[in-house]
Structure formats: C-alpha cells, structure tokens
Write a protein that holds these residues in place. Structure first.
Motif, PDB file in Angstrom:
ATOM      1  N   SER A   1      50.312  57.216   8.517  1.00  0.00           N
ATOM      2  CA  SER A   1      48.815  58.621   8.838  1.00  0.00           C
ATOM      3  C   SER A   1      48.713  59.092  10.471  1.00  0.00           C
ATOM      4  CB  SER A   1      47.184  57.863   8.884  1.00  0.00           C
ATOM      5  OG  SER A   1      47.514  56.845   9.946  1.00  0.00           O
TER       6      SER A   1
ATOM      7  N   ALA B   1      50.678  56.623  -0.316  1.00  0.00           N
ATOM      8  CA  ALA B   1      49.888  57.305  -1.226  1.00  0.00           C
ATOM      9  C   ALA B   1      50.583  58.686  -0.308  1.00  0.00           C
ATOM     10  CB  ALA B   1      48.342  57.152  -1.638  1.00  0.00           C
ATOM     11  N   PRO B   2      50.746  59.726  -1.078  1.00  0.00           N
ATOM     12  CA  PRO B   2      51.266  60.758  -0.466  1.00  0.00           C
ATOM     13  C   PRO B   2      50.221  61.573   0.547  1.00  0.00           C
ATOM     14  CG  PRO B   2      52.025  60.558  -2.782  1.00  0.00           C
ATOM     15  CD  PRO B   2      51.385  60.335  -2.566  1.00  0.00           C
ATOM     16  N   GLU B   3      48.861  61.901   0.031  1.00  0.00           N
ATOM     17  CA  GLU B   3      47.714  62.187   0.464  1.00  0.00           C
ATOM     18  C   GLU B   3      47.403  61.591   2.158  1.00  0.00           C
ATOM     19  OE1 GLU B   3      45.596  59.132  -2.547  1.00  0.00           O
ATOM     20  OE2 GLU B   3      47.843  60.335  -2.530  1.00  0.00           O
ATOM     21  N   ASN B   4      47.432  60.034   2.250  1.00  0.00           N
ATOM     22  CA  ASN B   4      47.395  60.015   3.993  1.00  0.00           C
ATOM     23  C   ASN B   4      48.100  59.919   4.350  1.00  0.00           C
ATOM     24  OD1 ASN B   4      45.405  58.454   2.943  1.00  0.00           O
ATOM     25  ND2 ASN B   4      46.263  56.444   1.799  1.00  0.00           N
ATOM     26  N   ASP B   5      50.366  60.725   3.895  1.00  0.00           N
ATOM     27  CA  ASP B   5      51.243  61.704   5.270  1.00  0.00           C
ATOM     28  C   ASP B   5      49.791  62.856   6.143  1.00  0.00           C
ATOM     29  OD1 ASP B   5      53.382  61.143   6.334  1.00  0.00           O
ATOM     30  OD2 ASP B   5      53.776  63.054   4.672  1.00  0.00           O
TER      31      ASP B   5
ATOM     32  N   ARG C   1      47.804  61.932   7.806  1.00  0.00           N
ATOM     33  CA  ARG C   1      46.226  62.016   7.966  1.00  0.00           C
ATOM     34  C   ARG C   1      45.380  61.839   8.833  1.00  0.00           C
ATOM     35  NH1 ARG C   1      43.514  59.807   2.238  1.00  0.00           N
ATOM     36  NH2 ARG C   1      41.527  61.507   1.907  1.00  0.00           N
TER      37      ARG C   1
END
Length: 168
Positions: free
Chosen positions: A45, A75-79, A81
């Motif tokens: 993140s 989880a890619p969406e947390n890269d 974030r």
C-alpha cells in the motif's frame, strides 16, 4: 455484565529505501501527512506505518480480523492504496459494533524525519478521519538511538494503544 471497555494494540514496521527512481521507497507518509524525506517505505500500500498500527489497534480491540486479513498485500487493488481506506473501514466496524474511542496513544520510532514540528498536523488529520476530538489522541516521536535497522534509518515502526468505550 457486559464489557464497557476494550483495549487494542497495533504495531507496524516498514523497511525504508531511497525513493523512486533511485530505489523502491514510496513517498514517506505518516498519519496521512506527507513528509519530505529521501527514503520511503517499501510496502504494497502507501506504507503509512502509523495508519496501519492505528487500524490494527482498533480492529484488535473489537476482535475483528487484522489489516492483513481485510486488505491482503496479494490483492492488486491494494497496490499503492491510500491507508486512509483501511482506517476508515476499521472506524466503521468499530462504530457498527457499538464502540467509540476513549483515547489513543501512539508512538512512532524513526531517526528521520523528525516529527516534532508536524505532530499536531498528524494528530488533527487522524482525529478528523476517526471523528474524535484531537485531545483524545496523543502522538510521540522517538528514535532508536542508532541501534538496529530503525536506528540506522533503514526502517520505521509504530506502536498504538487504544481504549474503546461503549458508544453512548
């Protein structure tokens, strides 16, 4: 008799490296406030060590899954974030469970950057996100006296204790 108080503890540590393009460090963000520094956290993140510790302290106090379970680094969406998302979810779960913050004590340990001049800015930002008076939050900055990775400026860590009370 129902419990009227809950205590939670949060801890986080991130390795610090030179910021891009010279290394893998992200911008140095603490409590949602960006600090000028030539090094930054290596993290999936944004690497905000203080928000991560605050999030885990709240989640721990209510007996919820920890930050890594809710927001896995796989989880890619947390890269990259914004850690504010994590803290807002912890606060939402806390309120939904019928709790509110009584007080919170936070300690950040790093050699640089020095936090003193911006501590109130960090506290005000966290208070705003959590919806609590700033006087219910305390932030201390410490060094590691040049001992180990933190003391050598290769890491930053945070410890947080929170007292929750039943919401009125």
């Amino acid at each position: 008799m129902a419990c009227t108080h809950r205590i939670g503890h949060g801890y986080d540590l991130h390795r610090l490296e030179p910021c891009a393009p010279n290394g893998n460090g992200r911008p140095f963000v603490l409590g949602g406030i960006r600090f000028e520094h030539d090094r930054g956290p290596v993290a999936h993140s944004d690497g905000d060590v203080l928000m991560h510790a605050v999030t885990d302290a709240i989640l721990g106090a209510i007996g919820a899954p920890d930050i890594g379970q809710l927001f896995p680094d796989t989880a890619p969406e947390n890269d990259g974030r914004d850690s504010r998302v994590f803290l807002e979810e912890a606060a939402r779960r806390m309120r939904a469970a019928g709790w509110e913050i009584g007080n919170m004590d936070m300690t950040v340990i790093c050699e640089r950057p020095k936090l003193g001049a911006r501590k109130q800015e960090v506290v005000q930002n966290l208070a705003h996100i959590l919806g609590v008076p700033a006087e219910d939050l305390n932030l201390k900055g410490k060094t590691h006296e040049r001992v180990d990775a933190v003391g050598e400026g290769r890491a930053v860590e945070a410890h947080v204790s929170v007292l929750l009370t039943r919401a009125k």
